[in-house]
Design a protein around this motif. Structure first.
Motif, PDB file in Angstrom:
ATOM      1  N   TYR A  76      12.780   5.794  -2.314  1.00 44.82           N
ATOM      2  CA  TYR A  76      11.704   4.835  -2.522  1.00 44.82           C
ATOM      3  C   TYR A  76      12.102   3.431  -2.048  1.00 44.82           C
ATOM      4  N   TYR A  77      12.682   2.616  -2.920  1.00 46.54           N
ATOM      5  CA  TYR A  77      12.885   1.229  -2.495  1.00 46.54           C
ATOM      6  C   TYR A  77      14.030   1.082  -1.502  1.00 46.54           C
ATOM      7  N   LEU A  78      15.078   1.886  -1.595  1.00 47.14           N
ATOM      8  CA  LEU A  78      16.206   1.733  -0.678  1.00 47.14           C
ATOM      9  C   LEU A  78      15.777   1.867   0.790  1.00 47.14           C
ATOM     10  N   PRO A  79      14.984   2.892   1.171  1.00 45.57           N
ATOM     11  CA  PRO A  79      14.535   2.953   2.570  1.00 45.57           C
ATOM     12  C   PRO A  79      13.712   1.726   2.985  1.00 45.57           C
ATOM     13  N   ALA A  80      12.836   1.261   2.083  1.00 39.92           N
ATOM     14  CA  ALA A  80      12.027   0.083   2.405  1.00 39.92           C
ATOM     15  C   ALA A  80      12.909  -1.152   2.580  1.00 39.92           C
TER      16      ALA A  80
ATOM     17  N   TRP B 199       0.823  -1.205   0.000  1.00 46.58           N
ATOM     18  CA  TRP B 199       0.000   0.000   0.000  1.00 46.58           C
ATOM     19  C   TRP B 199       0.858   1.256   0.000  1.00 46.58           C
ATOM     20  N   THR B 200       2.042   1.175   0.581  1.00 43.35           N
ATOM     21  CA  THR B 200       2.950   2.324   0.543  1.00 43.35           C
ATOM     22  C   THR B 200       3.305   2.669  -0.892  1.00 43.35           C
ATOM     23  N   GLY B 201       3.583   1.656  -1.693  1.00 41.49           N
ATOM     24  CA  GLY B 201       3.899   1.909  -3.091  1.00 41.49           C
ATOM     25  C   GLY B 201       2.755   2.587  -3.822  1.00 41.49           C
ATOM     26  N   LEU B 202       1.522   2.154  -3.551  1.00 38.84           N
ATOM     27  CA  LEU B 202       0.363   2.767  -4.199  1.00 38.84           C
ATOM     28  C   LEU B 202       0.172   4.215  -3.737  1.00 38.84           C
ATOM     29  N   LEU B 203       0.409   4.465  -2.460  1.00 41.87           N
ATOM     30  CA  LEU B 203       0.283   5.831  -1.952  1.00 41.87           C
ATOM     31  C   LEU B 203       1.330   6.744  -2.585  1.00 41.87           C
ATOM     32  N   LEU B 204       2.546   6.234  -2.717  1.00 45.51           N
ATOM     33  CA  LEU B 204       3.598   7.019  -3.362  1.00 45.51           C
ATOM     34  C   LEU B 204       3.264   7.258  -4.832  1.00 45.51           C
ATOM     35  N   LEU B 205       2.575   6.310  -5.442  1.00 45.63           N
ATOM     36  CA  LEU B 205       2.120   6.481  -6.825  1.00 45.63           C
ATOM     37  C   LEU B 205       1.144   7.645  -6.915  1.00 45.63           C
ATOM     38  N   VAL B 206       0.202   7.710  -5.984  1.00 47.10           N
ATOM     39  CA  VAL B 206      -0.762   8.809  -5.964  1.00 47.10           C
ATOM     40  C   VAL B 206      -0.043  10.152  -5.806  1.00 47.10           C
TER      41      VAL B 206
ATOM     42  N   MET C 191       9.068   8.920 -10.798  1.00 45.87           N
ATOM     43  CA  MET C 191       8.762   8.586  -9.404  1.00 45.87           C
ATOM     44  C   MET C 191       7.578   7.636  -9.303  1.00 45.87           C
ATOM     45  N   ILE C 192       6.630   7.768 -10.238  1.00 45.97           N
ATOM     46  CA  ILE C 192       5.495   6.834 -10.264  1.00 45.97           C
ATOM     47  C   ILE C 192       6.002   5.409 -10.475  1.00 45.97           C
ATOM     48  N   ILE C 193       6.889   5.242 -11.444  1.00 47.79           N
ATOM     49  CA  ILE C 193       7.438   3.904 -11.714  1.00 47.79           C
ATOM     50  C   ILE C 193       8.274   3.429 -10.537  1.00 47.79           C
ATOM     51  N   ALA C 194       9.038   4.348  -9.925  1.00 51.92           N
ATOM     52  CA  ALA C 194       9.832   3.988  -8.749  1.00 51.92           C
ATOM     53  C   ALA C 194       8.939   3.516  -7.613  1.00 51.92           C
ATOM     54  N   SER C 195       7.780   4.155  -7.443  1.00 54.18           N
ATOM     55  CA  SER C 195       6.856   3.750  -6.387  1.00 54.18           C
ATOM     56  C   SER C 195       6.256   2.375  -6.679  1.00 54.18           C
ATOM     57  N   LEU C 196       6.053   2.068  -7.974  1.00 47.93           N
ATOM     58  CA  LEU C 196       5.537   0.753  -8.326  1.00 47.93           C
ATOM     59  C   LEU C 196       6.514  -0.351  -7.947  1.00 47.93           C
ATOM     60  N   LEU C 197       7.810  -0.043  -8.019  1.00 45.50           N
ATOM     61  CA  LEU C 197       8.806  -1.030  -7.606  1.00 45.50           C
ATOM     62  C   LEU C 197       8.658  -1.371  -6.132  1.00 45.50           C
ATOM     63  N   VAL C 198       8.297  -0.364  -5.325  1.00 42.83           N
ATOM     64  CA  VAL C 198       8.074  -0.618  -3.905  1.00 42.83           C
ATOM     65  C   VAL C 198       6.877  -1.549  -3.728  1.00 42.83           C
TER      66      VAL C 198
END
Length: 410
Positions: free
Chosen positions: A238-242, A44-51, A364-371
């Motif tokens: 994005y993914y590095l912190p996760a 859900w974090t990835g989806l929120l970052l996408l928004v 950033m949208i694509i980066a959030s999808l990776l999360v």
């Protein structure tokens, strides 16, 4: 430093505002991914970052249009007011009395929209009052200021974010109010009404204003490559912190406990210190090399460094990965900026700059999808995807550099 005092007053104020925004924003921004993962989970974090990224993209496009319709100052004021409101809402939702992560997200969403809306006007104002002779100095100074701000802010955030989030958000509100006051009372308008187009402020009018850029196939190919470059650069937020929050092996160094959040701070500080100390030296060396080679080497090192970091869990190998990706940044960023300037239509620098700014949220949208996909792809899958995206970005940027210049229809 003496050259700073010869700059236009708006430029001096702009540099001060950038430092304040980056310094305070870096205490909270990179750590919000960890905050969201704690409350919502990685998917859900990835989806929120996408928004958030979609909102920033749309706000940037519309803000670029309104910067020409309203002028620079009014557009900056509206965006800055949104930033103040968003930070204030997030602060109230993380008080010592209660925490509401859902409204906190909305507050940061509002802040992102404010930043996206104001950014094209701020960039246009910088171009309005700068000259070809001092522009390179200005951009170099701002880049240096950003890294100094990140270095200090990341150190504060790494050590205080977990236990003093409310106080950090209070500082963000105060800093945003200071910046808004600077715009209202000190900044002067640089785009007089008589020079502004008579276009409508409607959304459709904004869409039509970008048609000329879309006709430039060379710049469109370059922009697609820039999306890939943004995906690479965004991994630090994005993914590095996760990855560090979920997989880092906590340790103790010199009596200090290093857990995932603090390791992110260590890597960010390493990156920033290297940029501050080595940018000038490496820049002199790479300026003697072909632009294509410098750009390719820089992006490949940066993307490869992040992919390597995703496969590691211990502090020493992760620190080595941080050194590799930072060297790639130092080598690649100047080449990237140079190529972007070379490919712009000199008659429409503002429009092209707005279009470039709008490409960042797409990355950033694509980066959030990776999360969001990381629970399914795992660390190895995310690393492989990033390597493929890096190779694709290098190919597109080099292809754009080799394409013939766009000729406008008469």
């Amino acid at each position: 430093m003496s050259e700073f005092f010869t700059l236009n007053r708006n430029l001096q104020l702009r540099i001060v505002m950038v430092f304040l925004s980056v310094l305070l924003g870096s205490t909270v921004g990179p750590n919000m991914t960890i905050y969201y993962v704690r409350y919502f989970g990685a998917f859900w974090t990835g989806l929120l970052l996408l928004v958030v990224s979609v909102a920033g993209f749309l706000a940037g496009l519309y803000g670029g249009h309104m910067a020409d319709i309203w002028g620079r100052k009014r557009t900056m004021m509206v965006g800055s007011a949104g930033i103040v409101g968003g930070y204030a809402l997030a602060m109230l939702m993380n008080s010592p009395l209660f925490v509401n992560p859902y409204v906190t997200f909305f507050g940061f969403l509002l802040t992102t929209v404010g930043y996206g809306f104001a950014d094209p006007a701020e960039e246009a104002m910088l171009i309005d009052v700068s000259t070809p002779q001092n522009r390179q100095f200005i951009y170099a100074l701002i880049y240096w200021i950003i890294n100094v701000g990140v270095m200090i802010g990341a150190a504060l955030g790494g050590w205080f974010f977990r236990d003093y989030l409310f106080e950090l958000l209070l500082a963000l509100v105060i800093g945003a109010l200071v910046n808004l006051s600077i715009i209202v009372f000190l900044v002067s308008e640089t785009f007089p009404k008589e020079k502004r187009p008579t276009h409508s402020p409607s959304v459709w009018s904004a869409v039509k204003s970008y048609r000329n850029v879309l006709r430039d196939r060379r710049y469109v190919v370059f922009s697609l490559g820039m999306i890939g470059a943004t995906i690479i650069f965004s991994q630090a937020d994005y993914y590095l912190p996760a990855h560090l929050a979920e997989s880092f092996h906590s340790t103790t160094l010199f009596g200090v406990s290093i857990y995932g959040q603090r390791m992110l701070s260590v890597m960010t500080l390493t990156n920033t210190v290297m940029v501050i100390l080595l940018m000038g030296v490496i820049g002199k060396i790479t300026r003697e090399l072909p632009l294509r080679r410098t750009l390719a080497v820089g992006l490949l090192m940066q993307g490869g460094g992040f992919a390597l970091a995703f496969l590691l869990n211990d502090w020493a190998p992760l620190l080595a990965a941080a050194v590799i990706l930072t060297m790639g940044e130092i080598i690649g960023v100047p080449a990237n900026q140079t190529l972007r300037a070379d490919l712009m239509n000199p008659k429409q620098i503002g429009t092209y700059s707005g279009f470039s700014a709008a490409m960042r949220p797409i990355g950033m949208i694509i980066a959030s999808l990776l999360v969001s996909l990381s629970p399914f792809l795992k660390n190895y899958g995310v690393a492989l995807v990033l390597v493929l995206l890096t190779i694709g970005a290098v190919y597109l940027l080099l292809r754009a550099e080799a394409m013939p210049a766009y000729e406008e229809e008469v």
